[in-house]
Design a protein around this motif. Structure first.
Motif, mmCIF file in Angstrom:
data_model
loop_
_atom_site.group_PDB
_atom_site.id
_atom_site.type_symbol
_atom_site.label_atom_id
_atom_site.label_comp_id
_atom_site.label_asym_id
_atom_site.label_seq_id
_atom_site.Cartn_x
_atom_site.Cartn_y
_atom_site.Cartn_z
ATOM 1 N N GLU A 9 0.831 -1.204 0.000
ATOM 2 C CA GLU A 9 0.000 0.000 0.000
ATOM 3 C C GLU A 9 0.866 1.256 0.000
ATOM 4 O O GLU A 9 0.615 2.201 -0.749
ATOM 5 C CB GLU A 9 -0.956 -0.011 1.181
ATOM 6 N N SER B 224 2.558 1.476 -3.373
ATOM 7 C CA SER B 224 1.602 1.855 -4.415
ATOM 8 C C SER B 224 1.330 3.348 -4.408
ATOM 9 O O SER B 224 1.278 3.979 -5.468
ATOM 10 C CB SER B 224 0.295 1.075 -4.238
ATOM 11 N N LYS B 225 1.167 3.920 -3.222
ATOM 12 C CA LYS B 225 0.949 5.371 -3.119
ATOM 13 C C LYS B 225 2.126 6.127 -3.727
ATOM 14 O O LYS B 225 1.944 7.089 -4.480
ATOM 15 C CB LYS B 225 0.767 5.784 -1.656
ATOM 16 N N LYS C 219 -9.752 -8.056 1.436
ATOM 17 C CA LYS C 219 -8.441 -7.389 1.429
ATOM 18 C C LYS C 219 -7.958 -7.154 0.001
ATOM 19 O O LYS C 219 -7.489 -6.069 -0.344
ATOM 20 C CB LYS C 219 -7.415 -8.226 2.189
ATOM 21 N N ASP D 75 -9.849 -7.228 -2.764
ATOM 22 C CA ASP D 75 -10.797 -6.334 -3.441
ATOM 23 C C ASP D 75 -10.560 -4.872 -3.063
ATOM 24 O O ASP D 75 -10.607 -3.992 -3.926
ATOM 25 C CB ASP D 75 -12.239 -6.723 -3.110
ATOM 26 N N LYS D 76 -10.265 -4.618 -1.782
ATOM 27 C CA LYS D 76 -10.001 -3.246 -1.336
ATOM 28 C C LYS D 76 -8.731 -2.699 -1.984
ATOM 29 O O LYS D 76 -8.700 -1.556 -2.443
ATOM 30 C CB LYS D 76 -9.882 -3.190 0.186
ATOM 31 N N TYR D 77 -7.673 -3.520 -2.033
ATOM 32 C CA TYR D 77 -6.432 -3.067 -2.659
ATOM 33 C C TYR D 77 -6.680 -2.716 -4.122
ATOM 34 O O TYR D 77 -6.276 -1.659 -4.593
ATOM 35 C CB TYR D 77 -5.324 -4.128 -2.546
ATOM 36 N N ALA E 133 -9.478 -1.938 -5.622
ATOM 37 C CA ALA E 133 -10.346 -0.763 -5.747
ATOM 38 C C ALA E 133 -9.579 0.527 -5.455
ATOM 39 O O ALA E 133 -9.822 1.557 -6.078
ATOM 40 C CB ALA E 133 -11.541 -0.889 -4.801
ATOM 41 N N THR E 134 -8.651 0.467 -4.516
ATOM 42 C CA THR E 134 -7.903 1.661 -4.105
ATOM 43 C C THR E 134 -6.757 1.991 -5.059
ATOM 44 O O THR E 134 -6.560 3.149 -5.412
ATOM 45 C CB THR E 134 -7.350 1.476 -2.676
ATOM 46 N N TYR E 135 -6.009 0.974 -5.480
ATOM 47 C CA TYR E 135 -4.781 1.226 -6.240
ATOM 48 C C TYR E 135 -4.781 0.642 -7.656
ATOM 49 O O TYR E 135 -3.989 1.058 -8.490
ATOM 50 C CB TYR E 135 -3.572 0.661 -5.490
ATOM 51 N N LYS F 225 -4.750 2.347 -11.660
ATOM 52 C CA LYS F 225 -4.605 3.788 -11.467
ATOM 53 C C LYS F 225 -3.161 4.154 -11.813
ATOM 54 O O LYS F 225 -2.233 3.652 -11.196
ATOM 55 C CB LYS F 225 -4.935 4.172 -10.033
ATOM 56 N N THR G 23 -3.754 -3.991 -12.691
ATOM 57 C CA THR G 23 -4.114 -5.193 -11.945
ATOM 58 C C THR G 23 -5.095 -6.074 -12.707
ATOM 59 O O THR G 23 -5.822 -5.614 -13.585
ATOM 60 C CB THR G 23 -4.735 -4.840 -10.582
#
Length: 112
Positions: free
Chosen positions: A28, A31-32, A58, A60-62, A64-66, A69, A74
């Motif tokens: 995370e 990725s940022k 976990k 799915d959240k990753y 969706a967030t990163y 983008k 992914t």
């Protein structure tokens, strides 16, 4: 890379006492930084089985967030009836994960 499990953030007891190293290896955090920097491109093929209840949120959240983008690309392979084991992950690799990641690898270049 093919991520065949729930290891979205470092959570092993082996990281205790090593917060700097843990942050340096946290997907995370990385990725940022990668998104802010604008590259280089990274391709991450995730997979999980439909019976892996704690893993799916976990991943799915990753994604969706990163995921998808900027430089982070992914793909998620969902293995029907699969659980948290090597048999499931090998099945997922055969169903598309290996092909997708292979399509994005750059072949070796002979030394001159």
């Amino acid at each position: 890379m093919i991520a065949s499990g729930p290891d979205i953030v470092p959570d092993s007891r082996l990281w205790q006492g090593h917060p700097k190293e843990m942050a340096a290896n946290n997907p995370e955090v990385l990725s940022k930084k990668l998104i802010a920097k604008g590259g280089p491109d990274v391709y991450l093929a995730f997979q999980y089985g439909t019976l892996e209840g704690s893993v799916k949120p976990k991943v799915d959240k990753y994604i969706a967030t990163y995921g998808n983008k900027g430089p982070i690309h992914t793909r998620l392979q969902v293995i029907q009836g699969g659980s948290h084991n090597a048999k499931t992950y090998v099945q997922g690799m055969g169903e598309g994960s290996m092909k997708w990641i292979s399509d994005h690898l750059v072949g070796p270049v002979p030394a001159s």
